[in-house]
Design a protein around this motif. Structure first.
Motif, PDB file in Angstrom:
ATOM      1  N   LYS A 105     -12.785  18.333   3.558  1.00  0.00           N
ATOM      2  CA  LYS A 105     -13.667  17.813   4.607  1.00  0.00           C
ATOM      3  C   LYS A 105     -14.302  16.472   4.242  1.00  0.00           C
ATOM      4  O   LYS A 105     -14.959  15.854   5.069  1.00  0.00           O
ATOM      5  N   GLU A 106     -14.092  16.033   3.017  1.00  0.00           N
ATOM      6  CA  GLU A 106     -14.591  14.721   2.598  1.00  0.00           C
ATOM      7  C   GLU A 106     -13.613  13.601   2.988  1.00  0.00           C
ATOM      8  O   GLU A 106     -13.982  12.428   2.992  1.00  0.00           O
ATOM      9  N   ILE A 107     -12.376  13.952   3.309  1.00  0.00           N
ATOM     10  CA  ILE A 107     -11.379  12.972   3.736  1.00  0.00           C
ATOM     11  C   ILE A 107     -11.352  12.997   5.258  1.00  0.00           C
ATOM     12  O   ILE A 107     -10.875  13.962   5.860  1.00  0.00           O
ATOM     13  N   THR A 108     -11.899  11.950   5.863  1.00  0.00           N
ATOM     14  CA  THR A 108     -12.016  11.910   7.319  1.00  0.00           C
ATOM     15  C   THR A 108     -11.478  10.585   7.859  1.00  0.00           C
ATOM     16  O   THR A 108     -11.326   9.609   7.120  1.00  0.00           O
ATOM     17  N   THR A 109     -11.217  10.594   9.154  1.00  0.00           N
ATOM     18  CA  THR A 109     -10.917   9.329   9.805  1.00  0.00           C
ATOM     19  C   THR A 109     -12.194   8.499   9.822  1.00  0.00           C
ATOM     20  O   THR A 109     -13.307   9.036   9.778  1.00  0.00           O
ATOM     21  N   VAL A 110     -12.031   7.184   9.870  1.00  0.00           N
ATOM     22  CA  VAL A 110     -13.184   6.286   9.916  1.00  0.00           C
ATOM     23  C   VAL A 110     -12.949   5.243  11.008  1.00  0.00           C
ATOM     24  O   VAL A 110     -11.804   4.892  11.314  1.00  0.00           O
ATOM     25  N   TYR A 111     -14.032   4.783  11.568  1.00  0.00           N
ATOM     26  CA  TYR A 111     -13.962   3.872  12.705  1.00  0.00           C
ATOM     27  C   TYR A 111     -13.083   2.653  12.430  1.00  0.00           C
ATOM     28  O   TYR A 111     -12.269   2.265  13.277  1.00  0.00           O
TER      29      TYR A 111
END
Length: 187
Positions: A105-111
């Motif tokens: 859950k620490e690896i996420t898409t970013v704007y």
């Protein structure tokens, strides 16, 4: 009955996809959208499926093993210009923002990478083509990405695109919502 978010995302995409089209799964995840897109474009179409996690690509390959029209790419969707030949018209793209279900859950898409990919896809999108974005914002980075994305897309020219927000407003726990960008003219 209203369609739930994920069925509505697929419906908005399948409304515009024709057999033989080129489409993108910008966030491969577990491969469900990749498989859906591969079936929608048929054996003469092409699916480019991106993810930054090897685990996601491997899971998706297992799910989609019977489809020969998919190119899996272990890289950020922000780099799609490196993989999709210039001049290739894109008919549809799908994003599921957030983190890999059952993953880190620490690896996420970013704007920043999401918006770079959105712009690149929109520039290649055919008139009438759509970009479908499911926004999962129940985590801190998801809220940041959501806010920046909504602010940016609100400023897109209504002469070039229609941007739809599909959201149930009486659900708990930061329920996901859907954005759909439809190209209505060439810039």
């Amino acid at each position: 009955m209203f369609r739930r978010i994920l069925p509505q995302a697929k419906h908005l995409s399948e409304e515009v996809i024709q057999p033989g089209d080129t489409v993108i799964d910008a966030t491969c995840g577990n491969g469900h959208d990749t498989k859906f897109l591969a079936e929608a474009v048929g054996p003469d179409g092409a699916v480019f499926s991106f993810d930054i996690q090897a685990q996601a690509i491997e899971t998706a390959k297992d799910l989609c093993h019977s489809h020969n029209n998919i190119e899996f790419i272990l890289d950020s969707h922000a780099n799609l210009g490196r993989y999709i030949p210039k001049g290739t018209p894109i008919r549809s793209a799908m994003f599921n923002l957030g983190y890999l279900p059952k993953g880190d859950k620490e690896i996420t898409t970013v704007y920043e990478s999401t918006f770079t990919a959105l712009n690149e896809i929109f520039n290649r999108l055919t008139v009438g083509g759509r970009i479908i974005i499911v926004v999962y914002h129940g985590h801190p980075s998801g809220k940041i990405e959501r806010d920046k994305l909504l602010a940016s897309l609100s400023d897109w020219s209504q002469k070039e695109a229609q941007v739809l927000k599909y959201q149930f407003i009486n659900q708990n726990n930061d329920a996901p919502f859907l954005l759909c960008v439809e190209k209505i003219s060439m810039p």
